[in-house]
Design a protein around this motif. Structure first.
Motif, short mmCIF file in Angstrom:
data_model
loop_
_atom_site.label_atom_id
_atom_site.label_comp_id
_atom_site.label_asym_id
_atom_site.label_seq_id
_atom_site.Cartn_x
_atom_site.Cartn_y
_atom_site.Cartn_z
N ASP A 17 -3.70 -1.90 -8.47
CA ASP A 17 -5.02 -1.31 -8.39
C ASP A 17 -4.82 0.16 -8.05
O ASP A 17 -4.59 0.51 -6.90
N LYS A 36 -6.82 1.92 -5.34
CA LYS A 36 -6.44 1.61 -3.97
C LYS A 36 -4.98 1.93 -3.67
O LYS A 36 -4.52 1.66 -2.56
N ASN A 37 -4.26 2.48 -4.64
CA ASN A 37 -2.83 2.77 -4.48
C ASN A 37 -2.07 1.55 -3.97
O ASN A 37 -1.25 1.64 -3.05
N THR A 38 -2.35 0.40 -4.58
CA THR A 38 -1.79 -0.85 -4.10
C THR A 38 -1.25 -1.69 -5.25
O THR A 38 -1.86 -1.76 -6.31
N ALA A 82 0.84 -1.19 0.00
CA ALA A 82 0.00 0.00 0.00
C ALA A 82 0.87 1.24 0.00
O ALA A 82 1.74 1.39 0.86
#
Length: 117
Positions: free
Chosen positions: A72, A75-77, A23
């Motif tokens: 993603d 979702k900054n992931t 994350a």
């Protein structure tokens, strides 16, 4: 400030699977390239997989066909799906973000992956 936090590591038997997550915060995540590196005791850090801002991927020969990197942006992931794990995959896995604007690298704290035989 850019911060990367990895999760999902653990102990698994050979042939099993794990999914790592990273994350990100404090950056324009969607325009930056993301990478997973790993480092085993006594060895240098090596690139495992990478994904660009437009979804282009690359993998180390040792993990091709077994690992999948994805992202993603909502979702900054970034993720690393690891299947058919082998004992030689045992290492600390690090998330890396490379800034498009500055070229500067940012690193997570690492998450331990241990594969038993």
């Amino acid at each position: 400030q850019v911060q990367l936090v990895e999760s999902g590591g653990g102990l698994v038997q050979a042939g099993g699977s794990l999914r790592l997550s990273c994350a990100a915060s404090g950056s324009i995540f969607s325009i930056n390239n993301m990478n997973w590196y790993r480092q085993a005791p006594g060895k240098q850090r090596e690139l495992v997989a990478g994904i660009t801002s437009i979804g282009r991927t690359n993998y180390a020969d040792s993990v091709k066909g077994r690992f999948t990197i994805s992202r993603d942006n909502a979702k900054n992931t970034v993720y690393l799906q690891m299947n058919s794990l082998k004992p030689e995959d045992t290492a600390v896995y690090y998330c890396n973000e490379r800034s498009t604007y500055s070229g500067r690298d940012y690193w997570g704290q690492g998450t331990q992956v241990t594969v038993s035989s």
